[in-house]
Write a protein that holds these residues in place. Sequence first.
Motif, PDB file in Angstrom:
ATOM      1  N   VAL A 189      -3.409   1.618 -14.209  1.00 20.37           N
ATOM      2  CA  VAL A 189      -3.684   0.400 -13.460  1.00 20.37           C
ATOM      3  C   VAL A 189      -3.651   0.686 -11.954  1.00 20.37           C
ATOM      4  N   SER A 190      -4.444  -0.051 -11.176  1.00 23.63           N
ATOM      5  CA  SER A 190      -4.453   0.090  -9.718  1.00 23.63           C
ATOM      6  C   SER A 190      -3.242  -0.616  -9.118  1.00 23.63           C
ATOM      7  N   MET A 191      -2.517   0.077  -8.243  1.00 22.65           N
ATOM      8  CA  MET A 191      -1.327  -0.478  -7.613  1.00 22.65           C
ATOM      9  C   MET A 191      -1.403  -0.269  -6.106  1.00 22.65           C
ATOM     10  N   TYR A 192      -1.006  -1.296  -5.358  1.00 20.01           N
ATOM     11  CA  TYR A 192      -1.114  -1.269  -3.904  1.00 20.01           C
ATOM     12  C   TYR A 192       0.179  -1.798  -3.278  1.00 20.01           C
ATOM     13  N   GLU A 193       0.587  -1.193  -2.170  1.00 21.30           N
ATOM     14  CA  GLU A 193       1.686  -1.758  -1.388  1.00 21.30           C
ATOM     15  C   GLU A 193       1.102  -2.848  -0.499  1.00 21.30           C
ATOM     16  N   SER A 194       1.496  -4.085  -0.740  1.00 22.63           N
ATOM     17  CA  SER A 194       0.947  -5.225  -0.012  1.00 22.63           C
ATOM     18  C   SER A 194       1.769  -5.492   1.244  1.00 22.63           C
ATOM     19  N   SER A 195       1.377  -6.523   1.973  1.00 22.85           N
ATOM     20  CA  SER A 195       2.147  -6.964   3.144  1.00 22.85           C
ATOM     21  C   SER A 195       3.080  -8.126   2.803  1.00 22.85           C
ATOM     22  N   ILE A 196       3.213  -8.438   1.507  1.00 25.95           N
ATOM     23  CA  ILE A 196       4.087  -9.533   1.082  1.00 25.95           C
ATOM     24  C   ILE A 196       5.530  -9.029   1.062  1.00 25.95           C
ATOM     25  N   PRO A 197       6.416  -9.580   1.907  1.00 31.08           N
ATOM     26  CA  PRO A 197       7.782  -9.041   1.958  1.00 31.08           C
ATOM     27  C   PRO A 197       8.614  -9.496   0.765  1.00 31.08           C
ATOM     28  N   THR A 198       9.553  -8.647   0.371  1.00 32.96           N
ATOM     29  CA  THR A 198      10.574  -9.077  -0.584  1.00 32.96           C
ATOM     30  C   THR A 198      11.776  -9.584   0.197  1.00 32.96           C
ATOM     31  N   THR A 199      12.711 -10.205  -0.517  1.00 33.96           N
ATOM     32  CA  THR A 199      13.952 -10.681   0.100  1.00 33.96           C
ATOM     33  C   THR A 199      14.964  -9.540   0.117  1.00 33.96           C
ATOM     34  N   PRO A 200      15.449  -9.132   1.279  1.00 38.14           N
ATOM     35  CA  PRO A 200      16.380  -7.999   1.343  1.00 38.14           C
ATOM     36  C   PRO A 200      17.708  -8.310   0.653  1.00 38.14           C
ATOM     37  N   ALA A 201      18.361  -7.250   0.218  1.00 39.08           N
ATOM     38  CA  ALA A 201      19.716  -7.362  -0.334  1.00 39.08           C
ATOM     39  C   ALA A 201      20.445  -6.067  -0.005  1.00 39.08           C
ATOM     40  N   GLY A 202      21.502  -6.169   0.801  1.00 40.73           N
ATOM     41  CA  GLY A 202      22.205  -4.973   1.214  1.00 40.73           C
ATOM     42  C   GLY A 202      21.258  -4.027   1.927  1.00 40.73           C
ATOM     43  N   ARG A 203      21.209  -2.803   1.435  1.00 43.44           N
ATOM     44  CA  ARG A 203      20.359  -1.794   2.066  1.00 43.44           C
ATOM     45  C   ARG A 203      18.938  -1.764   1.499  1.00 43.44           C
ATOM     46  N   PHE A 204      18.657  -2.601   0.507  1.00 42.06           N
ATOM     47  CA  PHE A 204      17.340  -2.585  -0.138  1.00 42.06           C
ATOM     48  C   PHE A 204      16.415  -3.629   0.491  1.00 42.06           C
ATOM     49  N   PHE A 205      15.215  -3.191   0.872  1.00 44.50           N
ATOM     50  CA  PHE A 205      14.231  -4.098   1.454  1.00 44.50           C
ATOM     51  C   PHE A 205      12.866  -3.433   1.357  1.00 44.50           C
ATOM     52  N   GLY A 206      11.811  -4.209   1.609  1.00 43.59           N
ATOM     53  CA  GLY A 206      10.462  -3.635   1.631  1.00 43.59           C
ATOM     54  C   GLY A 206       9.424  -4.634   1.175  1.00 43.59           C
ATOM     55  N   ASN A 207       8.181  -4.222   1.213  1.00 39.29           N
ATOM     56  CA  ASN A 207       7.077  -5.070   0.774  1.00 39.29           C
ATOM     57  C   ASN A 207       6.850  -4.965  -0.730  1.00 39.29           C
ATOM     58  N   THR A 208       6.144  -5.949  -1.248  1.00 41.53           N
ATOM     59  CA  THR A 208       5.862  -6.031  -2.680  1.00 41.53           C
ATOM     60  C   THR A 208       4.696  -5.115  -3.046  1.00 41.53           C
ATOM     61  N   VAL A 209       4.876  -4.324  -4.086  1.00 44.72           N
ATOM     62  CA  VAL A 209       3.765  -3.585  -4.686  1.00 44.72           C
ATOM     63  C   VAL A 209       3.098  -4.508  -5.705  1.00 44.72           C
ATOM     64  N   VAL A 210       1.773  -4.497  -5.733  1.00 41.36           N
ATOM     65  CA  VAL A 210       1.024  -5.364  -6.636  1.00 41.36           C
ATOM     66  C   VAL A 210       0.083  -4.527  -7.501  1.00 41.36           C
ATOM     67  N   THR A 211      -0.160  -5.013  -8.718  1.00 33.13           N
ATOM     68  CA  THR A 211      -1.221  -4.461  -9.555  1.00 33.13           C
ATOM     69  C   THR A 211      -2.466  -5.318  -9.380  1.00 33.13           C
ATOM     70  N   MET A 212      -3.630  -4.722  -9.641  1.00 26.55           N
ATOM     71  CA  MET A 212      -4.889  -5.466  -9.488  1.00 26.55           C
ATOM     72  C   MET A 212      -5.728  -5.332 -10.753  1.00 26.55           C
ATOM     73  N   ARG A 213      -6.226  -6.497 -11.208  1.00 28.36           N
ATOM     74  CA  ARG A 213      -7.176  -6.539 -12.316  1.00 28.36           C
ATOM     75  C   ARG A 213      -8.298  -7.497 -11.910  1.00 28.36           C
ATOM     76  N   PRO A 214      -9.555  -7.062 -11.953  1.00 34.61           N
ATOM     77  CA  PRO A 214     -10.643  -7.943 -11.514  1.00 34.61           C
ATOM     78  C   PRO A 214     -11.141  -8.861 -12.638  1.00 34.61           C
ATOM     79  N   TYR A 215     -11.489 -10.082 -12.247  1.00 33.67           N
ATOM     80  CA  TYR A 215     -12.054 -11.060 -13.182  1.00 33.67           C
ATOM     81  C   TYR A 215     -13.056 -11.942 -12.439  1.00 33.67           C
ATOM     82  N   THR A 216     -13.924 -12.569 -13.200  1.00 33.42           N
ATOM     83  CA  THR A 216     -14.728 -13.629 -12.610  1.00 33.42           C
ATOM     84  C   THR A 216     -13.798 -14.786 -12.265  1.00 33.42           C
ATOM     85  N   PRO A 217     -14.167 -15.665 -11.322  1.00 34.58           N
ATOM     86  CA  PRO A 217     -13.282 -16.784 -10.979  1.00 34.58           C
ATOM     87  C   PRO A 217     -12.866 -17.608 -12.199  1.00 34.58           C
TER      88      PRO A 217
END
Length: 266
Positions: free
Chosen positions: A145-173
């Motif tokens: 599956v295709s995976m991308y590091e997005s610009s959507i932030p996660t909520t930090p906890a302690g020393r852990f933080f970063g943006n959300t990785v997302v999977t992509m699947r294409p479809y018609t609307p």
Amino acid sequence: MNPSAKPLAQQAYELRQAIREQTHTGPTSGLATGTMQGNIVILPADWANEFLLYCQKNPVSCPLIGVSEIGDYRLPDLGKDIDMRHDVPEYYVYRDGIKVESRADIADLWRDDLVVFVLGCSFSFENALSQAGLTPRNITEDVNVSMYESSIPTTPAGRFFGNTVVTMRPYTPKDAIRAIQITTRFPKAHGAPLHFGTPEDIGIQDLSQPDFGDPVSVKDGEVPVFWACGVTPQVAVRNAKPPFCITHAPGKMLVTDLLDTDLAVL
């Protein structure tokens, strides 16, 4: 006997055995369909509470389905004879937040202070999509599956933080709307998409260059649909820099005996 006619738990067990024997080393998408697959994070006990809090604060990206006892590589609640030292097709090893190697077995790295976290995976709703005639493109093209590091932030906890990785699947609307309805029923497999349409809106510049996994074709009239991904903790580990951590390689999951429907909202 047709493999698809075997009980799902038996299919999952046999796949884990093939992984343990290293006769299957590839992605697990589309295999043992109907069983729940899991992302893996293994950390020393003195980092475990912070990571648990990170998962609790980010349940869409990091839906917990299992946690081991300290030092225990078994997860009997998730499947017969699971041994976390052997039962993932490929492991990534991190030291101080830097990936230093990948390997098919971690038996010689196991320590008595390690805690295993298993997080739900979007592969678990792919069976429901396929049954509805919406077979994901990564399955039809037989790639990861295709995976991308997005610009959507996660909520930090302690020393852990970063943006959300997302999977992509294409479809018609039209099919995307149906896919949203279906995947909403699977909160432990990341649930409904986070975004669909323009990739640049979530910081993705080029769909043909995923950060993890393989690119898939997007046909005329289709839109990319993005779900949260259990690779998100690997970004958080990179940022938190624990002295030692083991994860799965993206797309190469722990296959459990749990059924997709066990944790679905029907």
